[in-house]
Design a protein around this motif. Structure first.
Motif, PDB file in Angstrom:
ATOM      1  N   LYS A 297      21.876  72.076 -15.665  1.00 23.58           N
ATOM      2  CA  LYS A 297      23.253  72.046 -16.469  1.00 23.58           C
ATOM      3  C   LYS A 297      24.373  71.577 -15.425  1.00 23.58           C
ATOM      4  CE  LYS A 297      24.885  76.611 -14.857  1.00 23.58           C
ATOM      5  NZ  LYS A 297      25.367  78.001 -14.950  1.00 23.58           N
ATOM      6  N   GLU A 298      24.192  71.551 -14.156  1.00 18.95           N
ATOM      7  CA  GLU A 298      25.151  71.001 -12.953  1.00 18.95           C
ATOM      8  C   GLU A 298      25.241  69.603 -12.861  1.00 18.95           C
ATOM      9  OE1 GLU A 298      27.241  72.831 -11.475  1.00 18.95           O
ATOM     10  OE2 GLU A 298      26.637  74.613 -12.319  1.00 18.95           O
ATOM     11  N   SER A 299      24.359  68.830 -13.796  1.00 16.77           N
ATOM     12  CA  SER A 299      24.566  67.509 -13.819  1.00 16.77           C
ATOM     13  C   SER A 299      25.321  66.852 -15.094  1.00 16.77           C
ATOM     14  CB  SER A 299      22.829  66.865 -14.136  1.00 16.77           C
ATOM     15  OG  SER A 299      22.258  67.170 -15.187  1.00 16.77           O
ATOM     16  N   ILE A 300      25.967  67.748 -15.506  1.00 11.61           N
ATOM     17  CA  ILE A 300      26.851  67.459 -16.660  1.00 11.61           C
ATOM     18  C   ILE A 300      28.004  68.365 -16.862  1.00 11.61           C
ATOM     19  CG2 ILE A 300      25.638  68.666 -18.607  1.00 11.61           C
ATOM     20  CD1 ILE A 300      26.227  66.340 -20.482  1.00 11.61           C
ATOM     21  N   ASP A 301      29.313  67.999 -17.132  1.00  9.78           N
ATOM     22  CA  ASP A 301      30.162  69.119 -17.479  1.00  9.78           C
ATOM     23  C   ASP A 301      30.449  69.322 -18.720  1.00  9.78           C
ATOM     24  OD1 ASP A 301      30.940  68.832 -14.786  1.00  9.78           O
ATOM     25  OD2 ASP A 301      32.656  67.144 -15.217  1.00  9.78           O
ATOM     26  N   PHE A 302      31.047  70.276 -19.115  1.00  9.36           N
ATOM     27  CA  PHE A 302      31.069  70.783 -20.342  1.00  9.36           C
ATOM     28  C   PHE A 302      32.450  71.398 -20.687  1.00  9.36           C
ATOM     29  CE2 PHE A 302      30.749  74.764 -18.544  1.00  9.36           C
ATOM     30  CZ  PHE A 302      31.171  75.849 -19.850  1.00  9.36           C
TER      31      PHE A 302
END
Length: 544
Positions: A297-302
């Motif tokens: 999950k840390e490879s993409i923002d949300f």
């Protein structure tokens, strides 16, 4: 180094030490409150109020203060400037001849900097970082002068500026030609906790229990509801490349993250719903939980988009504002919550009509409640954006928010024509003043909803003229609008993509069985995104 605080009155700054930028005597960027590295920002040009003197800044706060003091932003950007020093980078220093001057000189040469400081020039710090060598996606930034002012411009504008009477001082380094932060709207209802109507109607119409893919799966497989009404239509795209999935499973989100980041997407924008009878988040909660459990999950923002629809249990009454604000802190408190170019965490409101009575005053009451909670619990000043759909973008400020954004273009959907959408795309953007988050509509085709959700076949909306060439043009329309923008730079390079997985209404850029990565490939190429290239069907997602 870190950005200096802007003076309360920018005019006073102009008359003394000039606009505030990074001060070399301060802490390095890594010591800022934000734990994730700052992205390159739009580096914009402004003309001083007297018409002579060029100010360049990558700081949205400084840009806002300068325009308020009479500086005029020039269209577009001179590039995108790094905010964190990478290997091979050097600082871009900013100086001015006197404290009261309204003209600036930029240099990456420490020798030139030191020589000018010895001549009593004012060193204001650094504007950011430039690469010392060419590389993929980089353009050379050059300095020009006409004896009255200095200008920065890409190498491609050299002839233009020479013809305008400037001489070339030389290169100052390399910057990104573009740096668009593109993210997809995520419809997290493909699980047993998701869309109850589809699950129930799939049982009623097709006889299958607990199937949230009803309609989509059936049109793909050739149901008579499809073949009788739209003979000859190819429905083979109605299956994800990873197969029909359960998005309450972290493994599913891991694959989606891999697909999105491999193509260079920066974030997911999750729909978020509140059940006012149970007083808890609902419908999409399981998919969001799965995202937060994904190993990568840390490879993409949300970010989350609060869908307060003005009906039934999805309205949010004023008496529940505090409970909703408390719930949202879980998402705003994540390290990978999407941030603006000036570092504020973004909260989207995908539908404001069901916030209280939908009036500006009660929407503002909600926004104020979330802001107060974020300040007290997280120490964060959040940035609130309201979807243009169903809300007058000119009223965003009156509702207490910072900017409008869009996901779909309602009039274009109702026209049932993608050509009409393309023709009006930039005019739709231009309805919104000030800072703005643009969007791109991939398609709208709700035929798989028939008859599960929409029993009247004539009420079904779709765009028979949609094509990949049309989508490519939509992307180019958005980038052309960005390239000529004079808006605030806070989110000016942010792009909301409709949608990752709105499978029941045609908003699909997720890789599918027939077309693979076609949508993501267009985005990757046209937007010059940073990913290595789309992976349509990740076999396994390693931990980040």
């Amino acid at each position: 180094m870190r950005l200096l605080a802007l003076a309360a009155a920018f005019t006073a700054v102009i008359l003394t030490a000039g606009p505030a930028i990074a001060d070399q005597t301060q802490d390095p960027p890594q010591a800022q409150a934000a734990t994730r590295p700052a992205q390159p920002r739009p580096f914009v040009e402004l003309v001083a109020p007297g018409g002579v003197g060029r100010l360049y800044t990558a700081d949205p706060g400084e840009l806002a203060a300068a325009t308020g003091a009479g500086y005029k932003r020039q269209p577009g950007q001179v590039g995108f400037l790094g905010q964190v020093q990478q290997t091979g980078d050097t600082p871009l220093f900013r100086l001015k001849p006197t404290a009261t001057a309204t003209k600036w000189l930029f240099t990456s040469s420490t020798q030139e900097r030191d020589a000018l400081v010895q001549q009593k020039w004012i060193l204001e710090g650094t504007a950011g970082y430039v690469a010392q060598q060419p590389g993929p996606g980089l353009i050379q930034l050059r300095r020009f002068t006409n004896g009255k002012e200095w200008r920065l411009a890409p190498e491609s504008r050299t002839t233009e500026l020479l013809n305008a009477g400037y001489t070339l001082d030389g290169p100052v380094g390399y910057v990104h030609q573009t740096w668009i932060r593109a993210g997809a709207v995520y419809f997290g209802m493909f699980n047993t906790h998701g869309h109850g109507t589809i699950i129930a109607r799939t049982k009623e119409i097709y006889g299958r229990d607990n199937d949230w893919w009803g309609g989509v799966r059936d049109f793909h497989d050739g149901t008579h509801y499809a073949t009788d009404n739209w003979p000859g239509q190819d429905w083979s795209y109605l299956k994800p490349s990873i197969g029909y999935y359960d998005d309450s499973q972290p493994a599913t989100l891991e694959k989606h993250i891999t697909q999105a980041t491999s193509a260079g997407l920066s974030f997911f924008n999750f729909y978020w719903y509140w059940d006012n009878t149970k007083q808890q988040q609902t419908v999409t909660a399981a998919a969001l939980d799965a995202f937060l459990q994904a190993r990568n999950k840390e490879s993409i923002d949300f970010t989350v988009g609060i869908c307060a629809h003005p009906y039934d249990t999805l309205k949010i009454p004023t008496t529940q504002y505090d409970a909703v604000a408390t719930n949202l802190m879980r998402f705003l408190g994540q390290d990978n919550t999407l941030r603006t170019n000036d570092g504020r965490k973004i909260l989207n409101i995908c539908d404001a009509r069901g916030l209280g009575d939908g009036s500006n005053a009660q929407v503002k009451q909600f926004v104020d409640a979330v802001r107060a909670k974020a300040r007290s619990q997280l120490g964060e000043d959040i940035y609130v954006m309201i979807n243009q759909a169903g809300f007058d973008p000119k009223q965003v400020g009156n509702a207490g928010a910072d900017a409008p954004y869009c996901t779909t273009d309602g009039p274009a959907v109702e026209s049932r024509s993608y050509a009409t959408y393309l023709q009006g795309q930039r005019a739709f953007y231009n309805q919104a003043p000030g800072a703005y988050g643009r969007c791109i509509l991939s398609d709208f085709d709700e035929r798989p909803r028939y008859p599960i959700e929409t029993p009247d076949v004539n009420a079904i909306r779709w765009m028979p003229d949609q094509s990949f060439d049309g989508y490519r043009q939509a992307v180019r329309n958005a980038t052309a609008d960005m390239a000529t923008s004079t808006r605030p730079s806070t989110v000016d390079n942010y792009l909301f993509l409709y949608a990752w997985n709105e499978w029941h209404e045609g908003g699909i850029i997720e890789p599918n069985e027939r077309d693979g990565c076609a949508y993501l490939d267009i985005l990757h190429t046209e937007l010059q995104l940073q990913g290595p290239g789309c992976v349509a069907d990740p076999e396994g997602t390693p931990p980040s």
